[in-house]
Design an enzyme around this catalytic site. Sequence first.
Site, PDB file in Angstrom:
ATOM      1  N   ASN A 213       0.815  -1.249   0.008  1.00 18.24           N
ATOM      2  CA  ASN A 213       0.000  -0.006   0.037  1.00 18.24           C
ATOM      3  C   ASN A 213       1.067   1.216  -0.139  1.00 18.24           C
ATOM      4  O   ASN A 213       2.009   0.967   0.025  1.00 18.24           O
ATOM      5  CB  ASN A 213      -1.055   0.023   1.169  1.00 18.24           C
ATOM      6  CG  ASN A 213      -0.367  -0.006   2.357  1.00 18.24           C
ATOM      7  OD1 ASN A 213       0.558   0.763   2.828  1.00 18.24           O
ATOM      8  ND2 ASN A 213      -0.495  -1.172   3.219  1.00 18.24           N
ATOM      9  N   ASP A 282      -4.568  -6.017   5.073  1.00 14.90           N
ATOM     10  CA  ASP A 282      -5.764  -6.876   5.754  1.00 14.90           C
ATOM     11  C   ASP A 282      -5.553  -8.138   5.070  1.00 14.90           C
ATOM     12  O   ASP A 282      -6.008  -9.219   5.923  1.00 14.90           O
ATOM     13  CB  ASP A 282      -6.827  -6.322   5.566  1.00 14.90           C
ATOM     14  CG  ASP A 282      -7.021  -4.956   6.179  1.00 14.90           C
ATOM     15  OD1 ASP A 282      -6.703  -5.002   7.326  1.00 14.90           O
ATOM     16  OD2 ASP A 282      -7.626  -3.761   5.709  1.00 14.90           O
ATOM     17  N   ASP A 311      -5.006  -9.621  13.145  1.00 18.49           N
ATOM     18  CA  ASP A 311      -4.977  -8.218  13.246  1.00 18.49           C
ATOM     19  C   ASP A 311      -3.876  -8.273  14.652  1.00 18.49           C
ATOM     20  O   ASP A 311      -4.224  -8.829  15.786  1.00 18.49           O
ATOM     21  CB  ASP A 311      -6.408  -7.867  13.811  1.00 18.49           C
ATOM     22  CG  ASP A 311      -6.474  -6.256  13.961  1.00 18.49           C
ATOM     23  OD1 ASP A 311      -5.329  -5.787  14.533  1.00 18.49           O
ATOM     24  OD2 ASP A 311      -7.207  -5.605  13.314  1.00 18.49           O
ATOM     25  N   ILE A 312      -2.846  -7.812  14.152  1.00 21.70           N
ATOM     26  CA  ILE A 312      -1.776  -7.750  15.297  1.00 21.70           C
ATOM     27  C   ILE A 312      -2.004  -6.746  16.498  1.00 21.70           C
ATOM     28  O   ILE A 312      -1.692  -7.078  17.480  1.00 21.70           O
ATOM     29  CB  ILE A 312      -0.207  -7.085  14.363  1.00 21.70           C
ATOM     30  CG1 ILE A 312       0.077  -7.705  13.101  1.00 21.70           C
ATOM     31  CG2 ILE A 312       0.769  -7.298  15.263  1.00 21.70           C
ATOM     32  CD1 ILE A 312       1.275  -7.238  12.275  1.00 21.70           C
ATOM     33  N   PHE A 332      -3.552   3.264  15.125  1.00 19.80           N
ATOM     34  CA  PHE A 332      -3.605   4.228  14.161  1.00 19.80           C
ATOM     35  C   PHE A 332      -5.091   4.004  13.444  1.00 19.80           C
ATOM     36  O   PHE A 332      -5.357   2.667  13.318  1.00 19.80           O
ATOM     37  CB  PHE A 332      -2.493   4.477  13.242  1.00 19.80           C
ATOM     38  CG  PHE A 332      -1.560   5.611  13.736  1.00 19.80           C
ATOM     39  CD1 PHE A 332      -0.929   5.388  14.950  1.00 19.80           C
ATOM     40  CD2 PHE A 332      -1.542   6.793  13.113  1.00 19.80           C
ATOM     41  CE1 PHE A 332       0.018   6.584  15.238  1.00 19.80           C
ATOM     42  CE2 PHE A 332      -0.616   7.810  13.304  1.00 19.80           C
ATOM     43  CZ  PHE A 332       0.090   7.624  14.552  1.00 19.80           C
ATOM     44  N   LYS A 346     -13.291   2.260  15.830  1.00 25.25           N
ATOM     45  CA  LYS A 346     -12.179   1.318  15.769  1.00 25.25           C
ATOM     46  C   LYS A 346     -11.319   1.378  16.919  1.00 25.25           C
ATOM     47  O   LYS A 346     -10.862   0.330  17.413  1.00 25.25           O
ATOM     48  CB  LYS A 346     -11.093   1.919  14.560  1.00 25.25           C
ATOM     49  CG  LYS A 346     -10.128   1.056  14.115  1.00 25.25           C
ATOM     50  CD  LYS A 346      -9.467   1.474  12.772  1.00 25.25           C
ATOM     51  CE  LYS A 346     -10.085   1.130  11.606  1.00 25.25           C
ATOM     52  NZ  LYS A 346      -9.532   1.792  10.405  1.00 25.25           N
ATOM     53  N   LYS A 350     -10.397  -2.166  18.614  1.00 25.34           N
ATOM     54  CA  LYS A 350      -9.284  -2.758  18.579  1.00 25.34           C
ATOM     55  C   LYS A 350      -8.601  -2.837  20.209  1.00 25.34           C
ATOM     56  O   LYS A 350      -7.752  -3.569  20.247  1.00 25.34           O
ATOM     57  CB  LYS A 350      -8.229  -1.621  18.065  1.00 25.34           C
ATOM     58  CG  LYS A 350      -8.388  -1.314  16.509  1.00 25.34           C
ATOM     59  CD  LYS A 350      -7.565  -2.104  15.704  1.00 25.34           C
ATOM     60  CE  LYS A 350      -8.021  -2.316  14.279  1.00 25.34           C
ATOM     61  NZ  LYS A 350      -7.141  -3.035  13.180  1.00 25.34           N
TER      62      LYS A 350
HETATM   63  N1  CTP Z   1      -3.641  -3.184  12.222  1.00 26.17           N
HETATM   64  C1  CTP Z   1      -3.053  -4.394  12.645  1.00 26.17           C
HETATM   65  N2  CTP Z   1      -3.110  -5.755  11.946  1.00 26.17           N
HETATM   66  C2  CTP Z   1      -3.862  -5.689  10.908  1.00 26.17           C
HETATM   67  C3  CTP Z   1      -4.453  -4.507  10.473  1.00 26.17           C
HETATM   68  C4  CTP Z   1      -4.333  -3.202  10.999  1.00 26.17           C
HETATM   69  O1  CTP Z   1      -2.400  -4.405  13.701  1.00 26.17           O
HETATM   70  N3  CTP Z   1      -3.800  -6.809  10.401  1.00 26.17           N
HETATM   71  C5  CTP Z   1      -3.479  -2.013  13.056  1.00 26.17           C
HETATM   72  C6  CTP Z   1      -2.714  -0.858  12.456  1.00 26.17           C
HETATM   73  O2  CTP Z   1      -1.401  -1.008  12.750  1.00 26.17           O
HETATM   74  C7  CTP Z   1      -3.343   0.343  13.040  1.00 26.17           C
HETATM   75  C8  CTP Z   1      -4.852  -0.230  13.430  1.00 26.17           C
HETATM   76  O3  CTP Z   1      -4.617  -1.726  13.467  1.00 26.17           O
HETATM   77  O4  CTP Z   1      -2.908   0.786  14.063  1.00 26.17           O
HETATM   78  C9  CTP Z   1      -5.960   0.223  12.080  1.00 26.17           C
HETATM   79  O5  CTP Z   1      -5.463  -0.192  11.101  1.00 26.17           O
HETATM   80  P1  CTP Z   1      -6.361   0.249   9.696  1.00 26.17           P
HETATM   81  O6  CTP Z   1      -5.779  -0.299   8.410  1.00 26.17           O
HETATM   82  O7  CTP Z   1      -6.984   1.630   9.992  1.00 26.17           O
HETATM   83  O8  CTP Z   1      -7.605  -0.559  10.232  1.00 26.17           O
HETATM   84  P2  CTP Z   1      -8.263  -1.917   9.899  1.00 26.17           P
HETATM   85  O9  CTP Z   1      -8.184  -2.682  11.198  1.00 26.17           O
HETATM   86  O10 CTP Z   1      -7.491  -2.616   8.490  1.00 26.17           O
HETATM   87  O11 CTP Z   1      -9.743  -1.685   9.542  1.00 26.17           O
HETATM   88  P3  CTP Z   1     -10.495  -1.257   8.154  1.00 26.17           P
HETATM   89  O12 CTP Z   1      -9.766  -1.884   7.010  1.00 26.17           O
HETATM   90  O13 CTP Z   1     -11.724  -1.598   8.266  1.00 26.17           O
HETATM   91  O14 CTP Z   1     -10.552   0.158   8.185  1.00 26.17           O
END
Ligand code: CTP
Length: 404
Positions: A213, A282, A311-312, A332, A346, A350
């Site tokens: 990305n 994702d 989701d870490i 974030f 969110k 989270k």
């Molecule tokens: N994050 C994570 N692991 C993932 C996806 C996201 O740890 N697989 C963490 C990012 O580092 C950030 C937060 O989750 O701190 C939100 O990331 P974001 O991409 O905004 O959200 P998503 O969880 O991907 O949700 P969406 O795509 O529905 O907005």
Amino acid sequence: MNDLAGKHIVLGLSGGIACYKAAELCRALVKEGATVQVVMTEAAEQFTTAVTMQALSGRPVFTSQWDARPGNNMAHINLSREADAIMVAPASADFMARLVHGRADDLLSLMCLARPIDRVPLILAPAMNREMWAHPATQRNVKQLRADGATVLDVGAGEQACGETGDGRMLEPDELLYDLTRFFQPKPLAGQHVLVSAGPTFEAIDPVRGLTNLSSGKMGFAIARAAHEAGAQVTLVAGPVGLPTPRGVGRVNVKSALNMQKSLDLLVPSATVFVSAAAVADWRPATSAEHKIKKDGSGEVPTLSFVENPDILVAIAASPRAKSGELYCVGFAAESHDLEEHAQAKRKRKGVPLLVGNIGPATFGQDDNALLLVDERGMKELPRAPKLVLARQLVAEIARRLST
Ligand code: CTP
């Protein structure tokens, strides 16, 4: 950025070949907004000239305690009382030995001795041959100078002007500038170990292709720097970005979301703060081909299927250390619209006490950004500014929450 605006630095030069770097340092300090008064020893004048330093600092240089220009003929008193800090770069072995003994027979050492010790910090950037640096006498002097309240910076390692290789080079001007800037920053994160994830992840399709990305990593790197400036021990887990590692920060490079999770899981047990600034993918391709997928000429296109990445942040925020408050987690949110609403939702999803929202397309790759901080009490806007400025504000917000 003008990080040193309003600061008056007395830049002392003692004798050493590293005086050539002091010229560039002087320029960098001025560019960063400081006013610089140069003071040189007689030995320093063997390596560079007062004319050079005057031209770069825009002020006449002082080289002698018998300089009659000051009305009271007390340059050592006047110069040291005006200073926000005295930085001696290069600080030679001989100059440091003289400071240890409180010698005062040239202007620079006299001024260091005469400085108001509680108000005017003395920062030394040693520069010498590796044998001189390693000598017990020098190491003893460094220890004594630190005990006497001076800040003795590290030395660099590598090739030396004498042809030998080892420790003892003076730090580079950009490193000295960073160390001085950090010196002036408040230290609300002293004693903390901050873990920051940054950048995108790269999910391989085959050995030469993948999905990623537009995250540049700049915000996460700025947070790592700001946390280090604030006194924390900092480790950065970075996806594939070409950014230089902030000085003093440990760095682990990773590629995929699974790699990132593995590295973070190893580091989380010793961290006290985790800032999840990475734009983690994702989804990843369900399989990654061992060999490059070839066009076979039939016009058929490959079909990709995906699986969800873990989701870490959710996993780390649900760990016992995070739940007990030993680990403070900051998430974030990169959104494209309705930031406030998405950020609030969110944060809860989270399971983190603080979530930082930003508009992805408006920040990815940019040098500035605007943030929306969301916690259980509500939200706070950090208006558009350079990412380092925002990172410092965010670090201050985190520190405030840790102390309450
Ligand atoms: N994050 C994570 N692991 C993932 C996806 C996201 O740890 N697989 C963490 C990012 O580092 C950030 C937060 O989750 O701190 C939100 O990331 P974001 O991409 O905004 O959200 P998503 O969880 O991907 O949700 P969406 O795509 O529905 O907005």
